[in-house]
Design a protein around this motif. Structure first.
Motif, short mmCIF file in Angstrom:
data_model
loop_
_atom_site.label_atom_id
_atom_site.label_comp_id
_atom_site.label_asym_id
_atom_site.label_seq_id
_atom_site.Cartn_x
_atom_site.Cartn_y
_atom_site.Cartn_z
N THR A 55 5.28 3.61 -8.34
CA THR A 55 4.89 4.92 -8.85
C THR A 55 3.38 5.14 -8.84
O THR A 55 2.92 6.27 -8.95
CB THR A 55 5.38 5.10 -10.31
N GLY A 56 2.62 4.05 -8.77
CA GLY A 56 1.17 4.15 -8.85
C GLY A 56 0.64 4.18 -10.28
O GLY A 56 -0.56 4.30 -10.49
N SER A 99 -3.73 7.93 -4.83
CA SER A 99 -3.03 7.63 -3.58
C SER A 99 -2.65 6.16 -3.62
O SER A 99 -3.37 5.35 -4.21
CB SER A 99 -3.91 7.93 -2.36
N LYS A 100 -1.51 5.83 -3.05
CA LYS A 100 -1.03 4.45 -3.10
C LYS A 100 -1.33 3.74 -1.79
O LYS A 100 -0.88 4.18 -0.73
CB LYS A 100 0.47 4.42 -3.39
N PRO A 101 -2.10 2.65 -1.86
CA PRO A 101 -2.38 1.90 -0.63
C PRO A 101 -1.18 1.08 -0.20
O PRO A 101 -0.27 0.82 -0.99
CB PRO A 101 -3.55 0.99 -1.04
N ASP A 102 -1.18 0.65 1.06
CA ASP A 102 -0.13 -0.22 1.59
C ASP A 102 -0.41 -1.64 1.10
O ASP A 102 -1.32 -2.30 1.59
CB ASP A 102 -0.12 -0.16 3.12
N LEU A 103 0.36 -2.09 0.13
CA LEU A 103 0.13 -3.39 -0.47
C LEU A 103 0.92 -4.50 0.23
O LEU A 103 0.96 -5.63 -0.24
CB LEU A 103 0.48 -3.36 -1.96
N SER A 104 1.52 -4.19 1.37
CA SER A 104 2.31 -5.19 2.07
C SER A 104 1.47 -6.11 2.96
O SER A 104 1.97 -7.08 3.48
CB SER A 104 3.39 -4.51 2.91
N LYS A 105 0.18 -5.76 3.13
CA LYS A 105 -0.68 -6.61 3.97
C LYS A 105 -2.02 -6.85 3.29
O LYS A 105 -2.50 -6.03 2.51
CB LYS A 105 -0.86 -5.99 5.35
N ASP A 106 -2.61 -8.00 3.59
CA ASP A 106 -3.89 -8.38 3.00
C ASP A 106 -4.96 -7.35 3.35
O ASP A 106 -4.96 -6.76 4.43
CB ASP A 106 -4.34 -9.75 3.51
N GLY A 107 -5.88 -7.15 2.41
CA GLY A 107 -6.99 -6.24 2.62
C GLY A 107 -7.52 -5.70 1.31
O GLY A 107 -6.98 -5.97 0.24
#
Length: 180
Positions: A55-56, A99-107
């Protein structure tokens, strides 16, 4: 303190399943104010935070009395005269990432959260910038923002006004673990 953490966890858990919920029980919160006579510098490692990646939603809470100063007298004045930590024991933020970042990859992902910041019993709408970092699947968040004393009715006597800045820099760092 535990009571607030339980409330936050229940609130977030009702929004989504536990797989999207991350918690931090030892967030580091620092405050800093540059002043002509002596800088104000304090640290607490007793902050708690909950992050719902679906949900953020994000929330932080820190006990005011947990801030430690190098100067014991400054710590006493902070708690008794300015923050009145017996009367207002917590500072908190509850909001949502814009806004929700893509948390599936490192960064590292710049974010902002819009919500309500409460300190000294005064709630104020605000937008707080931050960075979410993913390293080997571990989620962490850092933020730095300014708080104006007058916005939260933190009175600074005219006698010491030159010794204390009108705004305080707040830094928050949290490393999260999945809620199980």
């Amino acid at each position: 303190m535990k009571y607030i953490g339980v409330i936050l966890l229940v609130w977030f858990a009702t929004n989504r399943s536990g797989q999207d919920i991350y918690i931090c029980k030892n967030a580091v919160v620092t405050l800093y104010s540059k002043a002509p006579i002596e800088d104000i510098d304090a640290r607490s490692d007793r902050g708690t935070s909950v992050l719902n990646t679906a949900t953020g939603d994000v929330a932080f809470s820190v006990p005011i009395g947990s801030f430690k100063f190098d100067n014991a007298l400054m710590q006493e004045h902070f708690n008794e005269n300015y923050m009145e930590s017996d009367k207002y024991p917590q500072a908190s933020f509850k909001g949502r990432l814009t806004s929700k970042p893509d948390l599936s990859k490192d960064g590292s992902y710049p974010i902002t959260a819009a919500g309500i910041f409460e300190a000294h019993g005064v709630k104020k709408s605000c937008t707080i910038p931050g960075v979410i970092t993913i390293t080997n699947g571990v989620v962490s968040l850092s933020s730095e923002f300014m708080v104006a004393c007058k916005d939260h009715k933190i009175d600074i006597p005219k006698l010491v006004f030159q010794n204390i800045a009108e705004t305080i820099k707040i830094k928050v760092t949290a490393a999260y673990a999945p809620y199980k």
